[in-house]
Design a protein around this motif. Structure first.
Motif, short mmCIF file in Angstrom:
data_model
loop_
_atom_site.label_atom_id
_atom_site.label_comp_id
_atom_site.label_asym_id
_atom_site.label_seq_id
_atom_site.Cartn_x
_atom_site.Cartn_y
_atom_site.Cartn_z
N PRO A 200 -2.81 8.17 -1.87
CA PRO A 200 -2.67 7.87 -3.31
C PRO A 200 -2.76 6.37 -3.59
N GLY A 201 -3.55 6.00 -4.58
CA GLY A 201 -3.65 4.61 -4.99
C GLY A 201 -4.71 3.81 -4.26
N ILE A 202 -5.35 4.41 -3.24
CA ILE A 202 -6.38 3.71 -2.46
C ILE A 202 -7.65 4.54 -2.45
N LYS A 203 -8.75 4.01 -3.00
CA LYS A 203 -9.99 4.78 -3.09
C LYS A 203 -10.51 5.17 -1.72
N SER A 204 -10.61 4.18 -0.83
CA SER A 204 -11.14 4.47 0.48
C SER A 204 -10.91 3.29 1.42
N LEU A 205 -10.66 3.60 2.69
CA LEU A 205 -10.58 2.57 3.71
C LEU A 205 -10.93 3.20 5.05
N ASN A 206 -11.17 2.35 6.03
CA ASN A 206 -11.49 2.81 7.38
C ASN A 206 -10.27 2.66 8.28
N ASP A 251 -3.53 0.25 -9.11
CA ASP A 251 -3.46 1.65 -8.68
C ASP A 251 -2.54 1.82 -7.48
N THR A 252 -2.60 0.87 -6.55
CA THR A 252 -1.76 0.95 -5.36
C THR A 252 -0.29 0.80 -5.72
N ILE A 253 0.01 -0.11 -6.62
CA ILE A 253 1.39 -0.32 -7.05
C ILE A 253 1.92 0.93 -7.74
N THR A 254 1.11 1.57 -8.54
CA THR A 254 1.52 2.82 -9.19
C THR A 254 1.90 3.88 -8.15
N ALA A 255 1.12 3.95 -7.06
CA ALA A 255 1.41 4.91 -5.99
C ALA A 255 2.72 4.59 -5.29
#
Length: 490
Positions: A200-206, A251-255
């Motif tokens: 939640p709050g993160i679109k995408s990462l590796n 978005d990350t802070i909201t999560a």
């Protein structure tokens, strides 16, 4: 009568200063924002008790002998400069001798902060609380302590966790169960392919964007387990203060806020940026101003791998040879223990003589003063969070070589999301030829120009956040208001 007593109690709380006990993780990268936080809260009317370790205090006083007389209180000058600051300074032992090499024997030091330091801290907090029995109080502890919620509960204090990194790392740790369920951490995870798009709050990462400890396959080792315990403790906090910016990580802070109230109050810098009212450096700072003044504008590469992380001798030699081949002017901080405390000069033989006409090498310097100098064009960095924020503030593009902990996630934000920097090497091991190319591109190529244009917009977000009506200033005030409400309900 009962309602009247409650009313009188609430009235007394309103009149009394809020008292906060601040306990900082004993590392320079954490001490700096903690000092700024202490001044920020004190300027908002808090009474502050700032607890430092004897070892960190000893290093600061040795390195700043001309500033601190008789090994004194590091906040003396701040109180003179900003009238009305109510900050008491206390030091306690971390359980190890002052002379113990915490850099060389890191595991023993971490063990001491886990098992020895809390006992000394509990005694100190007990004395502080007894001396102020009627003052509403909270414990503001670094998020990387494992015992903060227990200590706060024992003394009836509100637990405020101070998160000194970006919100994305916190979000990742809070949802590490999802990483485990999807096979991106733990045994066999190093061969797991595909992006991580379910946090939640993160679109995408590796997987390579995770913190270094989450990239280890053996999560039962001491350091991953320590971090897990610390972040689980942070989830039990009443409030979290974060040294980040609302607009940068909305978005990350909201999560994160779905778990604990989170207040983005960064970047925490001193007024004037370079005018530090409190001595915090653990090493004597060399003044590089005259040397930088002698160089053309936007011609110098600044190189520093921070105050804590280590680099292998092989990597350092490749980077050194790449810098030599690039032909650019450079200022390089070579910390005495950067490779090992047993190898104070890890540079290749003859390197210093070969670059003497265009390079300056120092053991430590004032990074803010360097980054804000007109001669600096780029920053070859380990991607520490303080360094990231400072470089963006000074509109200096970053050349990224993460080494440890949150630095890999910081790199993702710098390069992939905000696009204000580029990677030193795309695949390790780092090679001198790639280092040479990347440095040239950053200092005098089109990539450097593009990054410089983009970083201006990100810098503006940081600047706007700390204005009187900015999000960070509003979040500090909102935290204080909600803390007072919580105290009245207690």
């Amino acid at each position: 009568m009962e309602n009247n007593n409650n009313s009188n109690s609430n009235s007394n709380h309103e009149k009394q200063k809020l008292h906060a006990i601040l306990v900082v993780l004993p590392q320079q990268g954490h001490v700096i924002p903690f000092v700024h936080l202490a001044i920020k809260l004190a300027s908002k009317g808090f009474s502050i008790t700032f607890i430092n370790t004897d070892h960190i205090h000893h290093k600061i006083t040795l390195s700043n002998a001309t500033v601190l007389e008789d090994g004194g209180d590091i906040f003396v000058e701040a109180r003179k400069k900003y009238s009305g600051l109510d900050i008491e300074y206390v030091t306690i032992t971390d359980g190890l001798p002052l002379e113990f090499d915490r850099s060389l024997y890191h595991d023993q030091w971490r063990g001491a902060t886990t098992y020895c330091f809390p006992a000394h801290l509990e005694l100190a907090v007990s004395k502080i609380v007894r001396s102020r029995p009627l003052v509403p109080c909270c414990l503001v502890a670094d998020s990387y302590f494992v015992w903060a919620s227990k200590l706060a509960s024992k003394f009836g204090l509100f637990h405020v966790s101070f998160w000194t990194e970006n919100a994305m790392v916190l979000d990742i740790y809070f949802h590490r169960h999802l990483l485990k369920e999807n096979g991106h951490i733990g045994p066999g995870s190093s061969v797991r392919k595909g992006s991580i798009d379910y946090i939640p709050g993160i679109k995408s990462l590796n997987r390579t964007d995770l913190t270094s400890y989450l990239q280890e396959e053996d999560l039962t080792a001491f350091h991953p387990q320590y971090n897990f315990q610390a972040l689980d403790d942070t989830r039990r906090a009443h409030f979290i203060l974060g040294n980040t910016v609302q607009e940068l990580e909305a978005d990350t802070i909201t999560a994160v806020e779905a778990h604990v109230p989170f207040y983005a109050i960064g970047p925490l810098f001193p007024p004037g940026f370079t005018k530090m009212p409190v001595a915090t450096s653990l090493w004597a700072e060399f003044d590089c101003t005259l040397w930088l003044d002698s160089k053309p504008p936007s011609s110098v590469l600044y190189v520093s791998f921070g105050s804590y992380a280590h680099i292998s001798k092989e990597e350092l030699e490749e980077i050194a040879n790449g810098i030599k081949l690039s032909g650019v002017n450079f200022l390089w901080v070579i910390r005495p223990d950067m490779v090992s405390s047993d190898d104070p000069d890890p540079l290749p033989d003859g390197f210093r003589d070969e670059v003497r006409d265009r390079g300056m090498i120092v053991p430590w310097t004032c990074q803010k003063a360097v980054l804000s100098h007109r001669a600096i064009r780029g920053f070859l960095t380990h991607c520490g969070w303080n360094s990231t924020l400072e470089s963006i503030w000074c509109e200096v593009p970053l050349l990224c070589f993460p080494l440890l902990t949150d630095q890999f996630t910081n790199r993702k934000l710098i390069v992939d999301d905000w696009k204000v920097g580029c990677n030193l090497c795309e695949v390790k091991p780092v090679k001198k030829e790639e280092v040479m190319r990347k440095i040239k591109d950053l200092i005098s190529g089109t990539i450097g120009c593009e990054l410089h244009k983009r970083i201006k917009g990100i810098k503006q977000m940081l600047h706007d956040a700390v204005t009187i009506e900015g999000s960070s200033e509003e979040n500090v005030d909102r935290f204080i208001k909600e803390l007072k409400i919580a105290i009245q309900k207690k």
